[in-house]
Design a protein around this motif. Structure first.
Motif, PDB file in Angstrom:
ATOM      1  N   ASP A   1      23.113  57.886 -33.631  1.00 13.60           N
ATOM      2  CA  ASP A   1      22.185  58.625 -34.487  1.00 13.60           C
ATOM      3  C   ASP A   1      22.862  58.890 -35.824  1.00 13.60           C
ATOM      4  O   ASP A   1      24.097  58.941 -35.906  1.00 13.60           O
ATOM      5  CB  ASP A   1      21.769  59.942 -33.822  1.00 13.60           C
ATOM      6  CG  ASP A   1      20.474  60.480 -34.430  1.00 13.60           C
ATOM      7  OD1 ASP A   1      19.744  59.691 -35.080  1.00 13.60           O
ATOM      8  OD2 ASP A   1      20.199  61.672 -34.249  1.00 13.60           O
TER       9      ASP A   1
ATOM     10  N   HIS B   1      21.312  64.127 -30.001  1.00 12.84           N
ATOM     11  CA  HIS B   1      20.400  62.981 -30.009  1.00 12.84           C
ATOM     12  C   HIS B   1      21.103  61.712 -29.513  1.00 12.84           C
ATOM     13  O   HIS B   1      20.557  60.960 -28.701  1.00 12.84           O
ATOM     14  CB  HIS B   1      19.857  62.739 -31.427  1.00 12.84           C
ATOM     15  CG  HIS B   1      19.035  63.889 -31.940  1.00 12.84           C
ATOM     16  ND1 HIS B   1      18.564  63.961 -33.232  1.00 12.84           N
ATOM     17  CD2 HIS B   1      18.609  65.020 -31.329  1.00 12.84           C
ATOM     18  CE1 HIS B   1      17.889  65.091 -33.398  1.00 12.84           C
ATOM     19  NE2 HIS B   1      17.905  65.747 -32.253  1.00 12.84           N
TER      20      HIS B   1
ATOM     21  N   HIS C   1      22.060  61.361 -39.457  1.00 10.13           N
ATOM     22  CA  HIS C   1      21.190  62.260 -40.214  1.00 10.13           C
ATOM     23  C   HIS C   1      21.822  62.543 -41.565  1.00 10.13           C
ATOM     24  O   HIS C   1      23.053  62.654 -41.670  1.00 10.13           O
ATOM     25  CB  HIS C   1      21.021  63.597 -39.480  1.00 10.13           C
ATOM     26  CG  HIS C   1      20.082  63.529 -38.312  1.00 10.13           C
ATOM     27  ND1 HIS C   1      18.975  64.331 -38.203  1.00 10.13           N
ATOM     28  CD2 HIS C   1      20.080  62.761 -37.207  1.00 10.13           C
ATOM     29  CE1 HIS C   1      18.337  64.060 -37.066  1.00 10.13           C
ATOM     30  NE2 HIS C   1      18.994  63.111 -36.437  1.00 10.13           N
TER      31      HIS C   1
END
Ligand code: MG
Length: 398
Positions: free
Chosen positions: A251, A285, A253
């Motif tokens: 993941d 995540h 971000h």
């Protein structure tokens, strides 16, 4: 006192996996049954053994008995459909002089002379006796509500004992047990039949080491006991190999300075937050995707779509718990987890212990099963404004 032991090896129990009934699994140089027979025969009061095996194993069992050089007599007979039928077949092979009869599980190879003597003496004096050990753990009565179980409270454990074998009977009581076994429903042990026949069964001290080898774990432990601290190579075809499943999660971000930073279920002070529909917790995540991927149960986006307002600002650790409940329902558990967090800030080292604790609580595993490492995005300026997570999870069936 003339003590005879019926060793019940009639089961085809292959619960350990593989094709081999457990009594034939190797423990050191001999099959488990060989250890059990030697242990029973070592008791000075024991005058003979009656070994009950499936019809197809008779020749093999006779060969084994002959090779053990047992210090007492022995006979091998064919078992029956149920445990009590096998014991009845063993009873038919007892000589008239057998005054005390013990029944012992083939899968308890570590029985000691002391336990055998205690059971035999008590059976001689009081008619019937079993070896048993007290329950030390707190015992819960549990309601099974499908996906979850709920505790209904503790059961007083002072009265609770775990029955072992041998179970012993004076000959007259044993004859009653066998007669009742012919017409009774399935009984899990002989003492139950003696109780049904109205006899009091004395409970004498068993031993924690007198384990019944039932699971693959028990078997590996038994091999260790026989080999000492350095187990030799296990018979890989005989041991149930755990199902291992590996999964990878990823993941990334961007930062959002207006939000608090959530990472691995903890709030990190004095650090910019991460953007995202949920709380932006990229560690949760990636870990969620790793465990879902390992169990082949899809991914976090499919379970908790970011188009669904229900997941806006969602607590990602709760999403991980939810996803992991599905993994558990599929029969898997985390064996270990390795996570790499690539970012300039925050520094991962100081917060790694707290993250490990949080993830361990969500994954019902020990913090020691979880590794968290930080890496700075050297020479990759594109990563400077993001936080990137890689996670690899190993699941076993459990
Ligand atoms: Mg994400």
């Amino acid at each position: 006192m003339s003590v005879y032991v019926i060793v019940a090896a009639g089961g085809q129990g292959t619960r350990l996996g593989g094709e081999t009934p457990k009594q034939w699994l190797p423990l050191g140089a001999r099959p488990m049954l060989g250890h059990t027979l030697s242990a029973c025969a070592a008791a000075p009061d024991v005058a003979g053994l009656v070994v009950v095996v499936p019809e197809s194993d008779i020749a093999r069992a006779e060969q084994l008995c002959a090779s053990l050089d047992l210090p007492c007599g022995w006979r091998v007979v064919a078992g029956g459909a149920r445990r009590q039928d096998s014991v009845a077949n063993g009873a038919a092979a007892l000589p008239p002089e057998a005054s005390v009869v013990l029944v012992h599980d083939a899968a308890r190879p570590f029985v000691t002379v002391d336990v055998i003597r205690r059971v035999a003496d008590a059976a001689r004096d009081h008619g019937a006796a079993i070896a048993a050990v007290p329950v030390h753990d707190t015992v819960k009565r549990v309601e099974d509500a499908g996906e979850r179980r709920w505790s209904l409270g503790s059961v007083p454990r002072e009265e609770l004992f775990l029955a072992q074998t041998p179970q012993g009977f004076r000959r007259d009581v044993f004859d009653e047990v066998v007669a009742l076994g012919h017409r009774a429903e399935d009984a899990t042990d002989e003492a139950t039949l003696a109780e049904r026949a109205g006899h009091r069964v004395e409970v004498v001290a068993g031993e924690p080491g007198n384990v019944k080898v039932t699971t693959a774990h028990d078997y590996v432990e038994a091999v260790r006991r026989v080999h000492g601290k350095s187990p030799g190579p296990l018979d890989a075809t005989a041991v149930a190999r755990p199902r291992l499943r590996i999964g990878v999660g990823y993941d990334s971000h961007g930062f959002d300075v207006t939000r608090a930073l959530k990472l691995g279920g903890i709030t990190v002070p004095d650090a910019p937050g991460l953007s995202g529909h949920s709380d932006g917790d990229a560690v949760c995540h990636a870990v969620t995707d790793a465990v879902l991927g390992a169990a082949n149960l899809g991914d976090i986006g499919g379970l908790f779509p970011d188009t669904d307002p229900a997941w806006k600002d969602a607590d990602s650790l709760a999403l991980l718990r939810e996803a992991y409940a599905r993994v558990r329902a599929a029969g898997y558990a985390v064996e270990n987890l390795d996570v790499v967090v690539v970012c300039r800030r925050p520094k991962i080292g100081p917060i790694a212990p707290s993250i490990r604790e949080r993830l361990a609580s969500a994954l019902h595993c020990a913090p020691g099963a979880i590794s968290i490492k930080g890496k700075t995005p050297e020479a990759t300026p594109a990563l400077a404004d993001a936080l990137v997570v890689h996670a690899v999870a190993l699941l076993t069936d459990g």
